[in-house]
Write a protein that holds these residues in place. Structure first.
Motif, PDB file in Angstrom:
ATOM      1  N   THR A  85       1.009   4.109  -2.794  1.00 60.99           N
ATOM      2  CA  THR A  85       0.783   5.515  -2.438  1.00 60.99           C
ATOM      3  C   THR A  85       1.903   6.397  -2.983  1.00 60.99           C
ATOM      4  O   THR A  85       1.659   7.467  -3.555  1.00 60.99           O
ATOM      5  N   ASP A  86       3.144   5.943  -2.809  1.00 62.51           N
ATOM      6  CA  ASP A  86       4.283   6.700  -3.334  1.00 62.51           C
ATOM      7  C   ASP A  86       4.168   6.872  -4.846  1.00 62.51           C
ATOM      8  O   ASP A  86       4.431   7.952  -5.389  1.00 62.51           O
ATOM      9  N   VAL A 136       0.836  -1.193   0.000  1.00 57.31           N
ATOM     10  CA  VAL A 136       0.000   0.000   0.000  1.00 57.31           C
ATOM     11  C   VAL A 136       0.880   1.255   0.000  1.00 57.31           C
ATOM     12  O   VAL A 136       0.614   2.210  -0.723  1.00 57.31           O
ATOM     13  N   ASP A 137       1.930   1.242   0.811  1.00 55.48           N
ATOM     14  CA  ASP A 137       2.847   2.383   0.840  1.00 55.48           C
ATOM     15  C   ASP A 137       3.495   2.604  -0.520  1.00 55.48           C
ATOM     16  O   ASP A 137       3.633   3.739  -0.982  1.00 55.48           O
ATOM     17  N   LEU A 158       1.403   6.780  -6.657  1.00 58.24           N
ATOM     18  CA  LEU A 158       0.267   7.634  -7.004  1.00 58.24           C
ATOM     19  C   LEU A 158       0.624   9.110  -6.899  1.00 58.24           C
ATOM     20  O   LEU A 158       0.193   9.917  -7.736  1.00 58.24           O
ATOM     21  N   TYR A 159       1.426   9.469  -5.886  1.00 62.66           N
ATOM     22  CA  TYR A 159       1.748  10.879  -5.713  1.00 62.66           C
ATOM     23  C   TYR A 159       2.823  11.362  -6.683  1.00 62.66           C
ATOM     24  O   TYR A 159       3.226  12.519  -6.629  1.00 62.66           O
ATOM     25  N   LEU A 217      -6.989   8.768  -0.462  1.00 62.13           N
ATOM     26  CA  LEU A 217      -5.911   9.651  -0.902  1.00 62.13           C
ATOM     27  C   LEU A 217      -6.466  10.827  -1.692  1.00 62.13           C
ATOM     28  O   LEU A 217      -7.330  10.659  -2.546  1.00 62.13           O
ATOM     29  N   ARG A 268      -5.910   6.258  -9.170  1.00 60.96           N
ATOM     30  CA  ARG A 268      -6.258   5.850  -7.798  1.00 60.96           C
ATOM     31  C   ARG A 268      -7.457   4.906  -7.797  1.00 60.96           C
ATOM     32  O   ARG A 268      -7.439   3.860  -7.152  1.00 60.96           O
ATOM     33  N   ARG A 325       4.767  12.890  -0.513  1.00 58.71           N
ATOM     34  CA  ARG A 325       3.317  12.751  -0.652  1.00 58.71           C
ATOM     35  C   ARG A 325       2.625  14.078  -0.376  1.00 58.71           C
ATOM     36  O   ARG A 325       1.545  14.132   0.212  1.00 58.71           O
ATOM     37  N   ALA A 365      -7.785   2.611   2.270  1.00 58.82           N
ATOM     38  CA  ALA A 365      -6.629   3.503   2.423  1.00 58.82           C
ATOM     39  C   ALA A 365      -6.331   4.247   1.125  1.00 58.82           C
ATOM     40  O   ALA A 365      -6.079   5.456   1.119  1.00 58.82           O
ATOM     41  N   LEU A 366      -6.357   3.534   0.011  1.00 56.13           N
ATOM     42  CA  LEU A 366      -6.065   4.164  -1.273  1.00 56.13           C
ATOM     43  C   LEU A 366      -7.182   5.111  -1.702  1.00 56.13           C
ATOM     44  O   LEU A 366      -6.937   6.173  -2.263  1.00 56.13           O
TER      45      LEU A 366
END
Length: 308
Positions: free
Chosen positions: A11-12, A7-8, A14-15, A48, A26, A149, A44-45
């Protein structure tokens, strides 16, 4: 996508996606997480937020030039110390170094955005510069930048802590007197050059005052410019959000129109089928009545033959 590390990582990634593509990317990842039965990852996603364009460029910069960004952020304590003590020489030196690093990193962020295939104008470069400058005075913002982020273009009003109460600027090249007595710098002979020394000291104090006032004016001007850029950032974000809502509304209207067209087509087909069915039912009813009549006649003829 059932591990926190995954997930991390998502996230990285995606940003580092351009804002105009962020929502679609996303949502695609959320859909994959749901298909895999990972509700926590999907939640969680899905939470964002889309980054502003300036924040996206800073995220690209952190990913691609992390050591250089850390080098800039490392100046924060030295700048703060120079401001607290109003050490004019140190402050001028550190300000020059800051401006050089911020300018270079802002240009690199602009280049990274263009390499990613997106248009980046000079206004965005100024926004990036403002974010980096503000991070030197705001440790929390600096940490958000380090995360890669960043969501919005954040600004800090001012460039560090206020000077210590009663502190006076230290002029370059002159050390303070050891005993604090102005006469200690002149000697105690009582010669006629005492008047000249007094005039020199007065001129030096006037110069120090002028330098301090000029530096204070510069800081006020920088603060005003930062606040103005902050206002620009907020209005830009509001405009971007309004545009996003407009696009979503337009897409929804398009979907509803298409859905209405499909419903009309389905209604027309159903109406045609209903008319055809009614006609067929009437024809079948006539046929059935005719067959009933023929059957009744055949039965009557049979009965007549049997009774004769």
């Amino acid at each position: 996508m059932d591990a926190d590390g995954t997930v991390d990582e998502a996230t990285d990634e995606l940003y580092r996606v351009a804002p105009e593509d962020f929502v679609a990317e996303r949502d695609a990842r959320v859909a994959v997480a749901k298909e895999n039965g990972d509700k926590d990852a999907a939640r969680a996603l899905g939470a964002l937020r889309r980054p502003s364009r300036a924040a996206w460029l800073v995220n690209l910069l952190v990913h691609d030039r992390r050591d250089e960004v850390e080098g800039l952020l490392g100046l924060a304590e030295t700048l703060a110390s120079a401001q607290r003590t109003l050490d004019g020489a140190a402050l001028r030196q550190m300000t020059a170094q800051r401006n050089k690093l911020v300018g270079a990193l802002s240009r690199q962020a602009t280049a990274l955005g263009r390499e990613a295939g997106h248009r980046v104008d000079s206004g965005l470069e100024r926004d990036v510069r403002g974010i980096l400058e503000s991070a030197l005075a705001d440790s929390e913002l600096a940490d958000r930048i380090r995360s890669g982020r960043l969501v919005k273009a954040e600004r800090h009003a001012g460039f560090g802590p206020e000077p210590e109460a009663g502190a006076a600027p230290r002029p370059a090249g002159r050390a303070p007197s050891g005993n604090g007595d102005a006469g200690a710098d002149r000697g105690e002979t009582g010669d006629d050059d005492t008047g000249d020394d007094t005039e020199d000291a007065g001129e030096q104090r006037r110069r120090e005052k002028q330098i301090a006032e000029a530096e204070a004016a510069l800081q006020r001007a920088e603060q005003a410019a930062t606040e103005a850029r902050g206002t620009h950032d907020r209005t830009r974000e509001q405009a971007e959000e309004a545009t996003r809502r407009q696009e979503e509304s337009r897409d929804r209207v398009t979907e509803l129109i298409e859905e209405l067209d499909r419903a009309r087509d389905e209604y027309a087909a159903a109406n045609k089928a209903a008319h055809s069915g009614a006609s067929a039912e009437k024809e079948a009813a006539r046929t059935a009545r005719a067959k009933d009549t023929a059957r009744d006649r055949a039965a009557a003829a049979l009965d007549e033959l049997r009774s004769s």
